[in-house]
Design a protein around this motif. Structure first.
Motif, PDB file in Angstrom:
ATOM      1  N   GLU A  39      42.989  -5.829  17.058  1.00 38.87           N
ATOM      2  CA  GLU A  39      44.396  -5.602  17.380  1.00 38.87           C
ATOM      3  C   GLU A  39      44.631  -4.313  18.158  1.00 38.87           C
ATOM      4  N   HIS A  40      43.549  -3.690  18.639  1.00 34.68           N
ATOM      5  CA  HIS A  40      43.678  -2.423  19.360  1.00 34.68           C
ATOM      6  C   HIS A  40      42.830  -2.454  20.617  1.00 34.68           C
ATOM      7  N   ASN A  41      43.271  -1.724  21.629  1.00 31.63           N
ATOM      8  CA  ASN A  41      42.413  -1.437  22.768  1.00 31.63           C
ATOM      9  C   ASN A  41      41.558  -0.221  22.400  1.00 31.63           C
ATOM     10  N   VAL A  42      40.262  -0.370  22.518  1.00 34.89           N
ATOM     11  CA  VAL A  42      39.335   0.646  22.044  1.00 34.89           C
ATOM     12  C   VAL A  42      38.649   1.338  23.218  1.00 34.89           C
ATOM     13  N   LEU A  43      38.644   2.667  23.179  1.00 32.18           N
ATOM     14  CA  LEU A  43      37.923   3.467  24.168  1.00 32.18           C
ATOM     15  C   LEU A  43      36.890   4.316  23.437  1.00 32.18           C
ATOM     16  N   LEU A  44      35.632   4.168  23.828  1.00 30.52           N
ATOM     17  CA  LEU A  44      34.526   4.946  23.270  1.00 30.52           C
ATOM     18  C   LEU A  44      33.959   5.830  24.371  1.00 30.52           C
ATOM     19  N   VAL A  45      33.843   7.113  24.111  1.00 27.40           N
ATOM     20  CA  VAL A  45      33.289   8.038  25.108  1.00 27.40           C
ATOM     21  C   VAL A  45      32.041   8.712  24.564  1.00 27.40           C
ATOM     22  N   GLU A  73      40.172  13.048  31.567  1.00 29.15           N
ATOM     23  CA  GLU A  73      39.843  12.448  32.859  1.00 29.15           C
ATOM     24  C   GLU A  73      39.549  10.955  32.715  1.00 29.15           C
ATOM     25  N   VAL A  74      38.903  10.589  31.613  1.00 28.59           N
ATOM     26  CA  VAL A  74      38.634   9.166  31.371  1.00 28.59           C
ATOM     27  C   VAL A  74      39.938   8.422  31.125  1.00 28.59           C
ATOM     28  N   LEU A  75      40.835   9.033  30.360  1.00 25.18           N
ATOM     29  CA  LEU A  75      42.154   8.415  30.146  1.00 25.18           C
ATOM     30  C   LEU A  75      42.859   8.197  31.480  1.00 25.18           C
ATOM     31  N   ASP A  76      42.790   9.192  32.356  1.00 30.46           N
ATOM     32  CA  ASP A  76      43.417   9.063  33.681  1.00 30.46           C
ATOM     33  C   ASP A  76      42.774   7.937  34.482  1.00 30.46           C
ATOM     34  N   GLU A  77      41.453   7.869  34.431  1.00 35.08           N
ATOM     35  CA  GLU A  77      40.719   6.842  35.175  1.00 35.08           C
ATOM     36  C   GLU A  77      41.158   5.441  34.748  1.00 35.08           C
ATOM     37  N   LEU A  78      41.437   5.275  33.455  1.00 40.80           N
ATOM     38  CA  LEU A  78      41.806   3.971  32.909  1.00 40.80           C
ATOM     39  C   LEU A  78      43.315   3.759  32.845  1.00 40.80           C
ATOM     40  N   ASN A  79      44.077   4.732  33.357  1.00 40.30           N
ATOM     41  CA  ASN A  79      45.539   4.660  33.336  1.00 40.30           C
ATOM     42  C   ASN A  79      46.089   4.490  31.925  1.00 40.30           C
TER      43      ASN A  79
END
Length: 266
Positions: A39-45, A73-79
């Protein structure tokens, strides 16, 4: 740019960004991905020098802010305009730094094994590490740190995960990360005072003897901070007790999301 992976549940699902600790990588979240991606969009760095991110990116004078800006910067890249952040161990400092300098991007903080102040034992341990960092092989120091922070037999799996991940680093990367701890206590005190407006949940293993006392103290001081102990768990509570960690984290995110919806409806 940092190496990252995403799992997207849909355009209306909230984003959750996972930030690991020193010596780890995004793979430490493998017990969270299955539940969160429903139920979530997941971002792993992977933080600099860790996992599949490039090594040798340090410049003289780099700080936690420089490291945290790389995640932004990754957040920006992925909007990704805004996200909940889940940090573990030293990654909680990165998460709080993001909240301090980019509060409009952070919906909430979930801080596992949070490091918010170092007691005399931890400061001595880090001083020994910094004093001998160019003499003793970094894996020897890292194994010592891991054993002192996670000493019990039931913490063995967590120790092994972090030690195996740390083997992918090099001596220079370990030295750079260790050097960030030189003036960490004053920095952490300022972070707590400047992020009280961000909803924050501390998830701490009830056997995390080095880091629980400062968390209990700061939660008593600020009413926007919440604390839930994870039973039968050490420092790396997301690995020791993933079911408890996932349940508390997902419930907290749902509560914060509901609060945002209620504000928008007014």
């Amino acid at each position: 740019m940092l190496h990252y992976r995403t799992y997207e549940a849909g355009p209306d699902a909230p984003w959750v960004t996972f930030v690991h600790g020193a010596g780890g990588s995004s793979s430490i979240w493998h017990k969270q991905i299955r539940e969160f991606r429903k139920e979530h969009n997941v971002l792993l760095v992977d933080l600099r020098g860790h996992g599949k991110s490039e090594q040798g990116q340090w410049q003289k004078g780099d700080t936690f802010l420089d490291v945290s800006n790389e995640v932004v910067e990754v957040l920006d890249e992925l909007n990704i305009e805004s996200t909940h952040i889940i940090g573990m161990s030293l990654g909680t400092i990165i998460a709080q730094t993001m909240a301090d300098h980019h509060p409009e991007r952070i919906k909430s903080l979930i801080l596992g094994g949070a490091i918010i102040r170092l007691d005399i034992r931890t400061k001595v341990l880090l001083w020994i590490g910094r004093a001998s960092k160019r003499i003793i092989p970094y894996m020897t120091l890292y194994k010592l740190f891991a054993y002192i922070i996670m000493p019990k037999k039931e913490h063995e799996h967590s120790r092994l995960v972090f030690v195996n991940e740390a083997k992918k680093m090099c001596q220079k990367e370990f030295v750079k990360w260790l050097s960030l701890t030189r003036v960490i206590n004053p920095y952490l005190s300022n972070l707590q005072a400047s992020t009280t407006h961000i909803p924050t949940l501390f998830l701490m293993g009830d056997e995390d003897y080095l880091f629980i006392p400062p968390v209990e103290e700061v939660v008593r001081r600020y009413d926007t901070f919440e604390f839930i102990p994870i039973e039968k768990s050490g420092h790396v509570c997301n690995i020791d007790q993933p079911e408890q960690f996932n349940e508390h984290s997902i419930n907290y995110i749902a509560k914060i999301e509901q609060q945002y919806k209620e504000k928008e409806a007014i």
